[in-house]
Design a protein around this motif. Structure first.
Motif, mmCIF file in Angstrom:
data_model
loop_
_atom_site.group_PDB
_atom_site.id
_atom_site.type_symbol
_atom_site.label_atom_id
_atom_site.label_comp_id
_atom_site.label_asym_id
_atom_site.label_seq_id
_atom_site.Cartn_x
_atom_site.Cartn_y
_atom_site.Cartn_z
ATOM 1 N N LEU A 1 -36.671 8.070 -1.077
ATOM 2 C CA LEU A 1 -35.917 8.693 0.013
ATOM 3 C C LEU A 1 -34.687 9.432 -0.506
ATOM 4 C CD1 LEU A 1 -36.018 5.705 2.540
ATOM 5 C CD2 LEU A 1 -37.556 7.666 2.452
ATOM 6 N N SER A 2 -34.241 9.024 -1.716
ATOM 7 C CA SER A 2 -33.088 9.708 -2.323
ATOM 8 C C SER A 2 -33.224 9.621 -3.851
ATOM 9 C CB SER A 2 -31.787 9.062 -1.852
ATOM 10 O OG SER A 2 -31.833 7.678 -2.080
ATOM 11 N N TYR A 3 -32.288 10.250 -4.572
ATOM 12 C CA TYR A 3 -32.389 10.320 -6.032
ATOM 13 C C TYR A 3 -31.334 9.452 -6.705
ATOM 14 C CZ TYR A 3 -34.923 14.541 -4.671
ATOM 15 O OH TYR A 3 -35.793 15.425 -4.084
ATOM 16 N N SER A 4 -31.668 8.986 -7.913
ATOM 17 C CA SER A 4 -30.707 8.218 -8.703
ATOM 18 C C SER A 4 -29.531 9.109 -9.088
ATOM 19 C CB SER A 4 -31.363 7.691 -9.973
ATOM 20 O OG SER A 4 -32.469 6.890 -9.644
ATOM 21 N N SER B 1 -43.941 16.625 -1.765
ATOM 22 C CA SER B 1 -43.665 16.732 -0.315
ATOM 23 C C SER B 1 -44.875 17.264 0.449
ATOM 24 C CB SER B 1 -42.449 17.618 -0.068
ATOM 25 O OG SER B 1 -42.726 18.942 -0.469
ATOM 26 N N ASP C 1 -41.996 12.703 2.170
ATOM 27 C CA ASP C 1 -41.335 13.903 2.691
ATOM 28 C C ASP C 1 -40.615 14.747 1.645
ATOM 29 O OD1 ASP C 1 -42.207 13.523 5.185
ATOM 30 O OD2 ASP C 1 -40.314 12.802 6.022
ATOM 31 N N ILE C 2 -40.170 14.129 0.543
ATOM 32 C CA ILE C 2 -39.401 14.905 -0.441
ATOM 33 C C ILE C 2 -40.106 14.916 -1.801
ATOM 34 C CG2 ILE C 2 -37.163 14.543 0.695
ATOM 35 C CD1 ILE C 2 -36.600 12.387 -1.499
ATOM 36 N N SER D 1 -39.140 0.994 -11.002
ATOM 37 C CA SER D 1 -39.328 2.419 -10.744
ATOM 38 C C SER D 1 -37.995 3.030 -10.339
ATOM 39 C CB SER D 1 -40.321 2.623 -9.597
ATOM 40 O OG SER D 1 -41.524 1.977 -9.884
ATOM 41 N N ALA D 2 -37.785 4.276 -10.756
ATOM 42 C CA ALA D 2 -36.542 4.959 -10.410
ATOM 43 C C ALA D 2 -36.845 6.365 -9.912
ATOM 44 C CB ALA D 2 -35.618 5.018 -11.606
ATOM 45 N N CYS D 3 -36.255 6.715 -8.772
ATOM 46 C CA CYS D 3 -36.477 8.045 -8.212
ATOM 47 C C CYS D 3 -35.509 9.029 -8.841
ATOM 48 C CB CYS D 3 -36.243 8.024 -6.704
ATOM 49 S SG CYS D 3 -37.308 6.870 -5.849
ATOM 50 N N THR E 1 -32.023 4.517 -8.071
ATOM 51 C CA THR E 1 -32.612 4.465 -6.738
ATOM 52 C C THR E 1 -34.084 4.125 -6.857
ATOM 53 O OG1 THR E 1 -31.083 6.190 -6.105
ATOM 54 C CG2 THR E 1 -32.891 5.747 -4.583
ATOM 55 N N THR F 1 -42.694 20.360 3.629
ATOM 56 C CA THR F 1 -41.959 19.917 4.814
ATOM 57 C C THR F 1 -42.126 20.881 5.972
ATOM 58 O OG1 THR F 1 -40.271 19.959 3.101
ATOM 59 C CG2 THR F 1 -39.941 18.460 4.911
ATOM 60 N N ASN G 1 -35.691 14.185 11.624
ATOM 61 C CA ASN G 1 -35.261 13.698 10.307
ATOM 62 C C ASN G 1 -36.139 14.159 9.152
ATOM 63 O OD1 ASN G 1 -33.127 12.214 11.412
ATOM 64 N ND2 ASN G 1 -34.509 10.521 11.895
ATOM 65 N N MET G 2 -37.152 14.969 9.479
ATOM 66 C CA MET G 2 -38.135 15.372 8.467
ATOM 67 C C MET G 2 -37.491 16.105 7.295
ATOM 68 S SD MET G 2 -41.464 15.686 7.722
ATOM 69 C CE MET G 2 -42.462 15.623 9.186
ATOM 70 N N GLY G 3 -37.799 15.644 6.080
ATOM 71 C CA GLY G 3 -37.342 16.335 4.878
ATOM 72 C C GLY G 3 -35.881 16.113 4.534
ATOM 73 N N LEU H 1 -32.600 14.307 3.080
ATOM 74 C CA LEU H 1 -32.358 13.452 1.911
ATOM 75 C C LEU H 1 -31.521 12.237 2.302
ATOM 76 C CD1 LEU H 1 -31.571 15.623 -1.225
ATOM 77 C CD2 LEU H 1 -33.158 13.711 -1.069
ATOM 78 N N ASN H 2 -31.591 11.211 1.457
ATOM 79 C CA ASN H 2 -30.743 10.021 1.587
ATOM 80 C C ASN H 2 -30.899 9.266 2.910
ATOM 81 O OD1 ASN H 2 -29.685 10.714 -0.924
ATOM 82 N ND2 ASN H 2 -28.117 11.990 0.026
ATOM 83 N N LYS H 3 -32.139 9.211 3.413
ATOM 84 C CA LYS H 3 -32.388 8.361 4.580
ATOM 85 C C LYS H 3 -32.337 6.916 4.114
ATOM 86 C CE LYS H 3 -36.148 10.739 5.725
ATOM 87 N NZ LYS H 3 -37.342 11.216 6.440
ATOM 88 N N GLU I 1 -35.855 3.627 8.000
ATOM 89 C CA GLU I 1 -37.232 4.094 7.829
ATOM 90 C C GLU I 1 -38.226 3.017 8.243
ATOM 91 O OE1 GLU I 1 -39.028 7.143 6.327
ATOM 92 O OE2 GLU I 1 -37.350 7.551 7.661
#
Lengths: 100, 348
Positions: A36-39, A56, A61-62, A74-76, B6, B184, B256-258, B260-262, B267
């Motif tokens: 859902l987000s990046y490191s 995506s 979604d991304i 695992s790391a995004c 993350t 997306t 909320n589609m696409g 970032l940082n949800k 979710e």
């Protein structure tokens, strides 16, 4: 008059149907693990075992690169970042050497 | 320092829930949906010889609902096994049929409300209009089905069985477009279309048509009018209760589609909400036979006849007895009669 109404009615329904053609069921299942987000920190090369790509255009979604670390985590990571691209290049070179 | 890394959002909780809840919910919906809709199809096929426009829509809606619920066992297996085991072709076909019939059902709901609007509000002007649309009924049905198949083509094209990036050994049957497309944007477009034609268009048709029907009924001096208004209220109420929650979840997803940082927690909450509301939305097609067919006095009498005959196996004797009203007699009848006749589909 009624002829006019019915002709319009059929025309309107046809137009509606035409628009409907563009629609479809798109919704993705929501029970898959996704980044859902990046490191925010750089991952050192020595910790990385391999990677997979999250697209995506698929269920998540991304776009993301998922690095698999040697201790099984695992790391995004953001595929647009320079260090990520360098790591990918390094990993693919490593793979080529192994296959030779 | 691994704490700043993350990790992918772990939805094991959601999977543990869907593994139990969805197979049970889908089985119940499948059985009830098949039962009710097969009765409708049988009654129309064997006994109802005079077919009005509404009858044809109801017949088609029952067929669409049957095809829809027939795909549910595959999804039940998919969620129970936590993977797609039927291969790529069945994946495309299943998601395609699922899409055709979901949209077809919604479209028919809109058409039924429009048909009733013409029958009741335009009753005096509509002799010729109704006769004409009756003549066009084959065409309209053909158009409904052809367009429903066209609708599903986008779902058919963008569905694939593939291994998901996190767990590469498990196949999933999901949306996938080519890498050149903007993922997306395409998903958002498809989701938007689904919201529009799967919810907002039928809702708009229903609100508009039923509002005018009620306005006409309030003025009418008819003994059946209160019951008719109750049935309309029930139809709209059930539509709202079944469809609004699911479509609100879809709307939140689309917004909320696409992004970032949800947060992973939200979710997961959305995922739970989606699966529960989706089951409720699917349950709608079990209620359609009750709301549209069995609530009608005439349909019920045909149905009772059919059941009696099936019971006694005096099938042929009764089949010839069932009345046949040609469209000529339809023309010659009085407005008030036609009005009460049209309302018979509403009468409890």
């Amino acid at each position: 008059m009624t002829n006019f109404i019915s002709r319009n009615l059929i025309f309107a329904s046809l137009m509606g149907l035409l628009l409907l053609c563009l629609s479809g069921i798109s919704e993705a299942q929501n029970n898959h693990d996704c980044c859902l987000s990046y490191s925010t920190v750089r991952l050192p090369r020595w910790a990385i075992n391999g990677y997979t790509e999250q697209l995506s255009t698929e269920v998540c979604d991304i776009d993301a690169i998922i690095f698999h670390t040697k201790n099984g985590r695992s790391a995004c990571a953001n595929p647009e970042e320079r260090w990520v691209k360098k790591h990918l290049l390094w990993l693919s070179q490593k793979l080529r050497k192994m296959s030779l | 320092d691994y704490n700043q890394l993350t990790v992918p959002c772990d939805k094991r909780e959601v999977r543990n829930f869907t593994k139990v809840f969805l197979p049970i919910a889908y089985s119940i919906i499948c059985i009830l949906g098949l039962l009710g809709n097969i009765f409708v199809v049988m009654t129309f096929a064997l006994y109802k010889k005079t077919k009005s426009m509404t009858d044809i829509f109801l017949f088609n809606m029952a067929i669409a609902d049957i095809l829809f619920v027939l795909t549910l066992p595959l999804w039940a297996v998919n969620y129970a096994a936590e993977k797609w085991i039927f291969g790529d072709f069945i994946c495309k076909i299943t998601r395609g049929i699922y899409a055709i019939n979901f949209n077809c059902g919604m479209l028919l709901l809109a058409f039924i409300s429009m048909d009733r609007y013409i029958a009741i509000v335009q009753a005096t002007k509509s002799f010729k209009l109704r006769a004409r649309t009756l003549a066009y009924n084959r065409l309209i049905c053909l158009v409904v089905w052809v367009s429903s198949i066209l609708i599903s083509s986008s779902t058919f094209i963008f569905s694939q069985s593939y291994s998901h990036s996190i767990n590469e050994t498990k196949e999933i049957c999901e949306h996938r477009s080519s890498k050149e497309t903007k993922g997306t944007t395409l998903k958002l477009l498809l989701l938007g279309m689904q919201l529009l034609f799967g919810f907002f268009v039928p809702l708009l048709f229903m609100v508009f048509c039923y509002a005018f029907i009620i306005k006409t009924l309030v003025k009418a001096q008819n003994s059946k009018r209160n019951k008719a208004m109750c049935v309309i209220a029930l139809i709209v109420f059930v539509f709202l209760v079944c469809q609004v929650p699911h479509n609100m979840v879809l709307l939140v997803t689309a917004i909320n589609m696409g992004e970032l940082n949800k947060s992973c927690d939200s979710e997961k909450k959305i995922a739970f909400a989606k699966y529960i509301t989706e089951a409720l939305a699917f349950f709608h097609c079990c209620l359609n036979p009750v709301l549209y067919a069995f609530i009608g006095v005439k349909f019920r009498s045909y149905f009772v006849n059919m059941m009696k005959n099936l019971w006694c196996l005096k099938y042929k004797k009764y089949k010839t007895q069932s009345s046949r009203i040609s469209s000529d007699t339809y023309h010659s009848r009085q407005t008030s009669e036609i009005m009460s006749d049209n309302m018979s589909s509403f009468t409890m």
